[in-house]
Design an enzyme around this catalytic site. Sequence first.
Site, PDB file in Angstrom:
ATOM      1  N   LEU A 138       0.855  -1.173   0.000  1.00  0.00           N
ATOM      2  CA  LEU A 138       0.000   0.000   0.000  1.00  0.00           C
ATOM      3  C   LEU A 138       0.896   1.229   0.000  1.00  0.00           C
ATOM      4  O   LEU A 138       1.980   1.225   0.592  1.00  0.00           O
ATOM      5  CB  LEU A 138      -0.897   0.029   1.255  1.00  0.00           C
ATOM      6  CG  LEU A 138      -1.904  -1.113   1.426  1.00  0.00           C
ATOM      7  CD1 LEU A 138      -2.650  -0.949   2.750  1.00  0.00           C
ATOM      8  CD2 LEU A 138      -2.894  -1.163   0.265  1.00  0.00           C
ATOM      9  N   ASP A 139       0.448   2.309  -0.655  1.00  0.00           N
ATOM     10  CA  ASP A 139       1.196   3.558  -0.636  1.00  0.00           C
ATOM     11  C   ASP A 139       1.352   4.054   0.795  1.00  0.00           C
ATOM     12  O   ASP A 139       0.520   3.758   1.667  1.00  0.00           O
ATOM     13  CB  ASP A 139       0.464   4.640  -1.433  1.00  0.00           C
ATOM     14  CG  ASP A 139       0.327   4.320  -2.906  1.00  0.00           C
ATOM     15  OD1 ASP A 139       1.071   3.451  -3.392  1.00  0.00           O
ATOM     16  OD2 ASP A 139      -0.526   4.941  -3.559  1.00  0.00           O
ATOM     17  N   VAL A 140       2.378   4.866   1.017  1.00  0.00           N
ATOM     18  CA  VAL A 140       2.578   5.495   2.328  1.00  0.00           C
ATOM     19  C   VAL A 140       1.318   6.254   2.745  1.00  0.00           C
ATOM     20  O   VAL A 140       0.909   6.231   3.903  1.00  0.00           O
ATOM     21  CB  VAL A 140       3.786   6.449   2.287  1.00  0.00           C
ATOM     22  CG1 VAL A 140       3.879   7.253   3.580  1.00  0.00           C
ATOM     23  CG2 VAL A 140       5.078   5.669   2.072  1.00  0.00           C
ATOM     24  N   GLY A 141       0.684   6.928   1.785  1.00  0.00           N
ATOM     25  CA  GLY A 141      -0.487   7.742   2.081  1.00  0.00           C
ATOM     26  C   GLY A 141      -1.806   7.004   2.040  1.00  0.00           C
ATOM     27  O   GLY A 141      -2.865   7.630   2.129  1.00  0.00           O
ATOM     28  N   THR A 142      -1.770   5.684   1.891  1.00  0.00           N
ATOM     29  CA  THR A 142      -2.986   4.872   1.873  1.00  0.00           C
ATOM     30  C   THR A 142      -2.996   3.955   3.092  1.00  0.00           C
ATOM     31  O   THR A 142      -2.001   3.297   3.385  1.00  0.00           O
ATOM     32  CB  THR A 142      -3.071   4.029   0.588  1.00  0.00           C
ATOM     33  OG1 THR A 142      -3.088   4.903  -0.537  1.00  0.00           O
ATOM     34  CG2 THR A 142      -4.333   3.176   0.571  1.00  0.00           C
TER      35      THR A 142
END
Length: 309
Positions: A138-142
């Site tokens: 998962l993305d850092v921001g997700t």
Amino acid sequence: MTLRTLPVPEGLDGLRVDAGLAKLLGFSRTVAAGLTEAGSVLLDGSVAGKSDRLIAGAWLEVTLPEPERPTAPVGEPVPGLQVLHEDDDIVVVDKPVGIAAHPSPGWTGPTVLGGLAGAGMRVATSGAAERQGVVHRLDVGTSGVMLVAKSERAYTALKQAFRNRTVDKQYRALVQGHPDPLRGTIDAPIDRHPRHDWRFAVVADGKPAVTHYEVIEAFRSASLCEVRLETGRTHQIRVHFAALRHPCCGDLTYGADPALAKRLGLTRQWLHAARLGFDHPADGRRVEFTSPDPGDLAGALDALAESDQ
């Protein structure tokens, strides 16, 4: 040395250079400040100081040192990282925003693998050293549900399951405006942006990417969607909705309205991995794990509902 060149997004207009670089390139603010102090950051051709202000549309040139090769994660406690399930083969976590899946060049923040190591868990040794055991990211921001393999058999079986598209990956995304139709499929190839290598885009010769969505709640200025992925390209949901001109709320990298993000109190994209279902690698039984909306995303929905009254 590596040179990164990019325009300043509108959402970063007026920010200090060190703060803007940290948001834009995923550095810590300390690393960003160090780059400016070394004279490695140019703004429209002039050396920028860390306290100078960014101007939307101005051209940034950042000279980066060659990254050190990432190493296996060192154990470190990660506040907020919740273990949803653990057995001999797998560990399923609820990943908070701001935590990377694994170490990578330029990222100095916490990681899922580091958090698991800090909790005394051993994961599979398959895969590159810096991402051993990681079968999807998962993305850092997700935020949301993420799966890590603990045994070698689990790693092999789960990687194959993701390739065969037998893993059910469901997300919740709040997107700007109202997609038409309210239920549909986005089938558009994705690869790195032809001009900005920190972003991805729909491109004719990209890798196949398929996203299914359904609007489950409509507000005056945004729509809450349930999203299911067939493929797992980097930034897939963000790129696909941006291509429809309905970017995820708060996603300034992909064209979201900064004024709406501010009104909703969002400092990241409204995107959450809500459900993950797969066949357990030990015995083939179907298992499913879920995660509720975290506080910042739930707060944005409340703000939308209140503004619609």
